[in-house]
Scaffold this motif. Structure first.
Motif, PDB file in Angstrom:
ATOM      1  N   VAL A 202      50.929  35.293  37.542  1.00 25.26           N
ATOM      2  CA  VAL A 202      50.967  35.710  36.129  1.00 25.26           C
ATOM      3  C   VAL A 202      52.082  36.729  35.924  1.00 25.26           C
ATOM      4  CG1 VAL A 202      49.660  36.730  34.238  1.00 25.26           C
ATOM      5  CG2 VAL A 202      48.500  35.267  35.900  1.00 25.26           C
ATOM      6  N   TRP A 203      52.185  37.696  36.847  1.00 28.21           N
ATOM      7  CA  TRP A 203      53.267  38.687  36.768  1.00 28.21           C
ATOM      8  C   TRP A 203      54.615  37.973  36.723  1.00 28.21           C
ATOM      9  CZ3 TRP A 203      53.307  43.534  35.416  1.00 28.21           C
ATOM     10  CH2 TRP A 203      52.186  44.344  35.590  1.00 28.21           C
TER      11      TRP A 203
ATOM     12  N   VAL B 231      55.276  36.348  33.289  1.00 25.14           N
ATOM     13  CA  VAL B 231      55.545  37.329  32.226  1.00 25.14           C
ATOM     14  C   VAL B 231      56.943  37.931  32.407  1.00 25.14           C
ATOM     15  CG1 VAL B 231      54.840  39.565  31.275  1.00 25.14           C
ATOM     16  CG2 VAL B 231      53.111  37.865  31.862  1.00 25.14           C
TER      17      VAL B 231
ATOM     18  N   ARG C 122      59.768  35.324  31.633  1.00 23.83           N
ATOM     19  CA  ARG C 122      59.970  35.126  30.192  1.00 23.83           C
ATOM     20  C   ARG C 122      60.789  36.289  29.608  1.00 23.83           C
ATOM     21  NH1 ARG C 122      54.751  33.682  26.937  1.00 23.83           N
ATOM     22  NH2 ARG C 122      54.964  31.836  28.242  1.00 23.83           N
ATOM     23  N   PHE C 123      60.464  37.513  30.048  1.00 18.17           N
ATOM     24  CA  PHE C 123      61.202  38.691  29.575  1.00 18.17           C
ATOM     25  C   PHE C 123      62.662  38.611  30.012  1.00 18.17           C
ATOM     26  CE2 PHE C 123      62.693  43.053  30.631  1.00 18.17           C
ATOM     27  CZ  PHE C 123      62.770  43.555  29.336  1.00 18.17           C
TER      28      PHE C 123
ATOM     29  N   THR D 203      47.068  44.032  30.581  1.00 19.19           N
ATOM     30  CA  THR D 203      46.998  42.581  30.381  1.00 19.19           C
ATOM     31  C   THR D 203      48.422  42.052  30.190  1.00 19.19           C
ATOM     32  OG1 THR D 203      46.796  42.823  27.996  1.00 19.19           O
ATOM     33  CG2 THR D 203      44.733  42.762  29.247  1.00 19.19           C
ATOM     34  N   PRO D 204      48.639  40.724  30.375  1.00 19.72           N
ATOM     35  CA  PRO D 204      49.989  40.168  30.207  1.00 19.72           C
ATOM     36  C   PRO D 204      50.619  40.513  28.859  1.00 19.72           C
ATOM     37  CG  PRO D 204      48.546  38.547  31.214  1.00 19.72           C
ATOM     38  CD  PRO D 204      47.675  39.718  30.854  1.00 19.72           C
ATOM     39  N   VAL D 205      49.800  40.526  27.806  1.00 16.65           N
ATOM     40  CA  VAL D 205      50.326  40.831  26.469  1.00 16.65           C
ATOM     41  C   VAL D 205      50.866  42.261  26.427  1.00 16.65           C
ATOM     42  CG1 VAL D 205      49.728  41.046  24.030  1.00 16.65           C
ATOM     43  CG2 VAL D 205      48.683  39.252  25.409  1.00 16.65           C
TER      44      VAL D 205
ATOM     45  N   VAL E 254      51.893  44.001  28.974  1.00 23.88           N
ATOM     46  CA  VAL E 254      53.093  44.061  29.822  1.00 23.88           C
ATOM     47  C   VAL E 254      54.317  43.603  29.035  1.00 23.88           C
ATOM     48  CG1 VAL E 254      54.200  43.161  31.905  1.00 23.88           C
ATOM     49  CG2 VAL E 254      51.759  43.746  31.948  1.00 23.88           C
ATOM     50  N   SER E 255      54.199  42.464  28.351  1.00 23.55           N
ATOM     51  CA  SER E 255      55.316  41.949  27.543  1.00 23.55           C
ATOM     52  C   SER E 255      55.749  42.965  26.491  1.00 23.55           C
ATOM     53  CB  SER E 255      54.906  40.664  26.811  1.00 23.55           C
ATOM     54  OG  SER E 255      54.657  39.646  27.736  1.00 23.55           O
TER      55      SER E 255
END
Lengths: 104, 320
Positions: A60-61, A64, A67-68, A87-89, A91-92
């Protein structure tokens, strides 16, 4: 008991430099994280290091972060993250806010 | 508006430790010392599998308030409740030592300018005290900070700035008491044993920590202002705390000494009178004390906004 350390490497297609030597953003609160993005000569590549008490979310890391990196195309930068169950959100969001600190 | 100007209008309570530090001093003058990019993280937390922070939850730096160098220490409550460990504590001590060396250099080289240019220390507290994960190192850090504050006595004003969400509790409550001046907002709190701990140890009948109104009229800024435990009550904005810091920086050291609540014979006598008064009133609530001090309608003060409260509140002043 030790903290998990994850390392990722990215090769942006059109690498651009960070306009400042380094930027720091965020606080390691519960469910939150901090990040330092800094210039480093890596032959156009970018590296990310994540330090977190959480295990089992390596994939997951990577998604994320990828994508960044696809979005910002930063090259020759080292990204260092201290995480505490974000959470991933989140982090983004924090990664984008870090860039806004210099570009916004 | 520049970033700094935007910071001025922000709520102190809702800002981060770094925003508070940057906003308290003059525009563009803040230089962070041992900042996050230096990566002085706690050596203890990784052993316990606990998340770390690059600045270990304490922002230290130096800026200016006019001609006065302002050494700023700002604790971050969102990182482990602002609890002080080995690294964060060492950063606090280092900042206080810096204030001392700046003062001594000024005193040696330019004694006529000491009043106009002496440094000032601002400590923004947001903490429950010792970080239990590194208990001995944390306790030692508290003692060292207290030592350094004593070294600065009569030389450099040390100001507690308490406007944070968590406030200032535990061992750092003692540290705040040992400073020369305390500035608070009504939304922040100071105490020794925190409300939850009192309830846990003594039972809900003794103190109901879920009763926010009770918590704030016992530990909050308004109560501390009336009791003389804090010197100045300011509105909740970075600009308001900054203005108060500027006013304090301009005071002569004798006036600063008069603002202390403890640490001299006359201060002890005042405290003893207060103890005697409390024994006589035997309050069951902070409101009983407010009334005994001359506030006829304590509930009205609780409900009052900042301006009305300041106009109406009668208080015990720390300065004799």
């Amino acid at each position: 008991m030790a903290l998990t350390q994850l390392k990722y490497e990215f090769s942006p297609a059109t690498p651009r430099a960070l306009p400042v030597p380094a930027v720091h953003f965020g606080v390691v609160g519960s469910g939150d994280m901090e990040v330092i993005i800094e210039n480093k000569d890596l032959g156009g590549k970018a590296v990310a290091t994540v330090v977190t008490p959480v295990t089992g979310f390596d994939h997951v890391w990577e998604m994320v972060l990828r994508r960044f990196m696809d979005e910002c195309q930063l090259g020759n930068v080292a990204i260092s993250i201290n995480d505490n169950n974000a959470t991933p959100v989140v982090v983004s969001l924090r990664l984008r806010q870090a860039l806004l600190e210099i570009e916004g | 508006m520049s970033k700094w100007q935007t910071l001025q209008t922000r709520s102190f309570l809702e800002s981060t430790a770094r925003q508070r530090a940057q906003g308290l001093v003059d525009e563009g003058s803040f230089t962070e010392l041992v900042g996050p990019t230096e990566r002085f993280i706690s050596p203890h937390l990784p052993e316990l599998g606990e998340a770390v922070e690059f600045d270990d939850g304490v922002v230290t730096g130096i800026g200016l308030l006019g001609k006065h160098p302002a050494i700023v220490i700002s604790q971050e409550g969102r990182f482990i409740g602002g609890a002080v460990g080995e690294v964060g504590g060492a950063k606090m001590v280092g900042a206080l030592k810096l204030a001392q060396s700046i003062y001594e250099k000024l005193q040696a080289e330019n004694p006529a300018e000491v009043q106009a240019r002496r440094p000032i220390v601002l400590i923004s507290f947001e903490t429950g005290g010792v970080r239990l994960h590194e208990a001995n190192a944390g306790l030692l850090a508290h003692a060292e900070v207290m030592d350094q504050i004593q070294n600065l006595r009569h030389k450099v004003p040390v100001v507690s700035v308490v406007g944070s969400k968590i406030g200032c509790f535990g061992g750092m409550g003692f540290v705040a008491a040992a400073t020369d001046v305390i500035v608070m907002s009504e939304f922040s709190r100071i105490g020794l044993t925190g409300p939850e701990v009192i309830e846990q140890e003594m039972g809900r009948a003794e103190f109901d920590a879920s009763d926010r109104a009770l918590v704030f009229r016992t530990t909050g800024g308004k109560h501390k202002y009336i009791m003389g435990d804090c010197n100045y009550l300011v509105p909740d904005s970075i600009a308001a705390f900054r203005q108060q810091a500027i006013a304090i920086a301009a005071l002569p050291m004798d006036a600063i000494e008069n603002l202390r609540r403890i640490g001299s014979r006359s201060a002890i006598e005042r405290q003893m009178q207060l103890v005697a008064m409390a024994a006589e009133v035997s309050p069951t609530d902070a409101k009983d004390m407010w009334k005994a001090i001359g506030n006829e309608n304590p509930q009205q003060l609780i409900d009052a906004n900042y301006t009305d409260f300041m106009a109406q509140a009668k208080r015990l002043t720390p300065a004799a």
